[in-house]
Each structure stands twice: as structure tokens, then as C-alpha cells.
Design an enzyme around this catalytic site. Structure first.
Site, PDB file in Angstrom:
ATOM      1  N   ASP A 116       0.851  -1.189   0.000  1.00 12.67           N
ATOM      2  CA  ASP A 116       0.000   0.000   0.000  1.00 12.67           C
ATOM      3  C   ASP A 116       0.886   1.237   0.000  1.00 12.67           C
ATOM      4  OD1 ASP A 116      -2.279  -1.531   0.159  1.00 12.67           O
ATOM      5  OD2 ASP A 116      -2.790  -0.969   2.193  1.00 12.67           O
TER       6      ASP A 116
ATOM      7  N   ARG B 124      -0.190  13.792 -11.623  1.00 14.45           N
ATOM      8  CA  ARG B 124       0.739  12.671 -11.474  1.00 14.45           C
ATOM      9  C   ARG B 124       0.370  11.672 -12.556  1.00 14.45           C
ATOM     10  NH1 ARG B 124       3.304  12.323  -6.132  1.00 14.45           N
ATOM     11  NH2 ARG B 124       2.488  13.990  -4.813  1.00 14.45           N
TER      12      ARG B 124
ATOM     13  N   TYR C 203      -2.926   3.763  -2.996  1.00 14.87           N
ATOM     14  CA  TYR C 203      -2.689   2.759  -4.030  1.00 14.87           C
ATOM     15  C   TYR C 203      -2.423   1.428  -3.341  1.00 14.87           C
ATOM     16  CZ  TYR C 203      -0.939   7.067  -6.263  1.00 14.87           C
ATOM     17  OH  TYR C 203      -0.771   8.350  -6.719  1.00 14.87           O
TER      18      TYR C 203
ATOM     19  N   LYS D 271      -3.357  -2.396  -9.733  1.00 16.07           N
ATOM     20  CA  LYS D 271      -3.500  -1.510  -8.578  1.00 16.07           C
ATOM     21  C   LYS D 271      -4.961  -1.223  -8.314  1.00 16.07           C
ATOM     22  CE  LYS D 271      -0.994   1.675 -10.708  1.00 16.07           C
ATOM     23  NZ  LYS D 271      -0.261   2.890 -11.031  1.00 16.07           N
TER      24      LYS D 271
ATOM     25  N   ASP E 142       7.543  13.444 -15.355  1.00 11.77           N
ATOM     26  CA  ASP E 142       6.311  13.490 -16.139  1.00 11.77           C
ATOM     27  C   ASP E 142       6.374  14.546 -17.237  1.00 11.77           C
ATOM     28  OD1 ASP E 142       5.435  11.516 -14.456  1.00 11.77           O
ATOM     29  OD2 ASP E 142       4.045  12.787 -13.337  1.00 11.77           O
TER      30      ASP E 142
ATOM     31  N   ASP F  51       9.529   1.219 -14.670  1.00 15.21           N
ATOM     32  CA  ASP F  51       8.649   2.362 -14.876  1.00 15.21           C
ATOM     33  C   ASP F  51       8.553   2.752 -16.346  1.00 15.21           C
ATOM     34  OD1 ASP F  51       8.208   2.533 -12.181  1.00 15.21           O
ATOM     35  OD2 ASP F  51       9.438   4.318 -11.869  1.00 15.21           O
TER      36      ASP F  51
ATOM     37  N   HIS G 264      -1.700   5.050 -15.965  1.00 17.02           N
ATOM     38  CA  HIS G 264      -2.585   5.624 -14.953  1.00 17.02           C
ATOM     39  C   HIS G 264      -2.059   6.986 -14.530  1.00 17.02           C
ATOM     40  CE1 HIS G 264      -3.698   6.276 -10.671  1.00 17.02           C
ATOM     41  NE2 HIS G 264      -4.888   6.046 -11.181  1.00 17.02           N
TER      42      HIS G 264
END
Length: 186
Positions: free
Chosen positions: A46, A57, A129, A69, A165, A140, A116
Site C-alpha cells: 500500500d 501525477r 494505491y 492496482k 512526467d 517504470d 494511470h
């Protein structure tokens, strides 16, 4: 608690039933028996993030066998977006969005192979999450939150985005890599 299917293959909304009384409310936010009945892998970790209004994000995913998730907003509200990045999926390249907040208590199940992301709609938003395997940063994958091909309609002006990002690759580059086609240069 009931489960609703979304337009994206395998993406589910868990809809709890809050019980209100003079103390406030009580609601179940997760049910292992229901998750097992649906065939979901057990969750092992978690995490929680806190974001200020306008923060984005995303759009994040994982390579390899991916990462499932379960996402919920424990405080405030977020505009949550999922993009299907599974080349063999009938909904490949399509997106789904939903507002997650601390009033309806929806949880969004995101299966492996998805991108996501979310934007905080409230002054502060806490997003929880629950993931099905330990996070490995080497796996990633990030696609720009403002990629013109994805054309995600973020509801607020963007206030803060991480360097990762902001400098992420395009959906076209990732799509070409996923389907095994060369991406045309410049």
C-alpha cells in the site's frame, strides 16, 4: 459493495455502501473475498500520495508483467485517468476517466498493462494505491500527461508536474514499442 465494469477491458469500479448515522459514517473500502471471487491477484503493498490542487501525477505504467492496482481517494477529490496500453486488448489505446473522492468512496481497479494518472481537484487530495507486487523503478514507463494523441481533458489548469512526467515520451513512441514497430524519426 458492488462492482461495476467500465468501458475498458478489465478496469473495474468498486462501489461501497456507506452507512451514515449521528456519529458520521462507516464504509468498507476493500473486500478480499470479493477480489478473490473476481480473480484478482493478492495485493502486497500500500502507498499513499498527497497532492495540491491542479497537480498532475501520470501517466505511469510498468513493463514486464505490469502491475495491478486498486486506487482510491481517501481525502479530497481527483480526476483519475486510465489508458489501455495492452496491445492485445480490444480497448488498446482507449481511455477511461472517473472522479474519485472522499464522498462516494469509489475504488478503481487498474489491471496490469495500463497507464494511470490523476489530477488533484481539491485543495489537497490523498490518493491510496494498493498494488499486487513490489514496485520496481527499473520497470517504470511514463507517457506525457499532455500528449496530443491521448488528448486527456484535464479539468483544471496544471499547477505542478514532476520533471519525470514533464519530460516523458509520447504515446506514439510507447505504442510503437509495444506493437513492435519502429517509431518514425523526427
Amino acid at each position: 459493495m458492488r462492482v461495476e465494469r467500465t468501458p475498458l477491458e478489465g478496469v473495474l469500479l468498486f462501489v461501497p455502501t456507506p452507512h451514515h448515522d449521528d456519529r458520521g459514517l462507516f464504509t468498507r473500502t476493500f473486500d478480499t473475498a470479493l477480489a478473490e471471487k473476481l480473480g484478482l491477484e493478492p495485493f502486497v503493498q500500500d502507498s499513499q500520495s498527497r497532492s495540491r490542487r491542479g497537480v498532475i501525477r501520470g501517466m505511469h505504467g510498468r513493463t514486464g508483467r505490469g502491475e495491478a492496482k486498486l486506487v482510491r481517494c481517501a481525502r479530497g477529490a481527483v480526476y483519475d485517468v486510465v489508458v489501455d496500453a495492452r496491445p492485445d486488448s480490444p480497448t488498446f489505446g482507449q481511455r477511461f476517466s472517473v472522479v474519485l473522492d472522499d464522498e462516494k468512496f469509489l475504488s478503481l481497479y487498474v489491471p496490469p498493462g495500463m497507464l494511470h494518472g490523476f489530477q488533484a481537484l481539491s485543495e489537497e487530495a490523498d490518493v491510496c494505491y494498493r498494488i499486487d507486487r513490489p514496485h520496481d523503478p527499473a520497470e517504470d514507463v511514463t507517457v506525457r500527461y499532455d500528449d496530443p494523441e491521448l488528448a486527456i481533458p484535464w479539468p483544471l489548469p496544471v499547477t505542478v508536474v514532476s520533471e519525470r512526467d514533464r519530460t516523458a515520451g509520447s504515446w506514439a513512441e510507447l505504442r510503437a514499442r509495444l506493437v513492435g514497430e519502429p517509431y518514425p524519426a523526427g
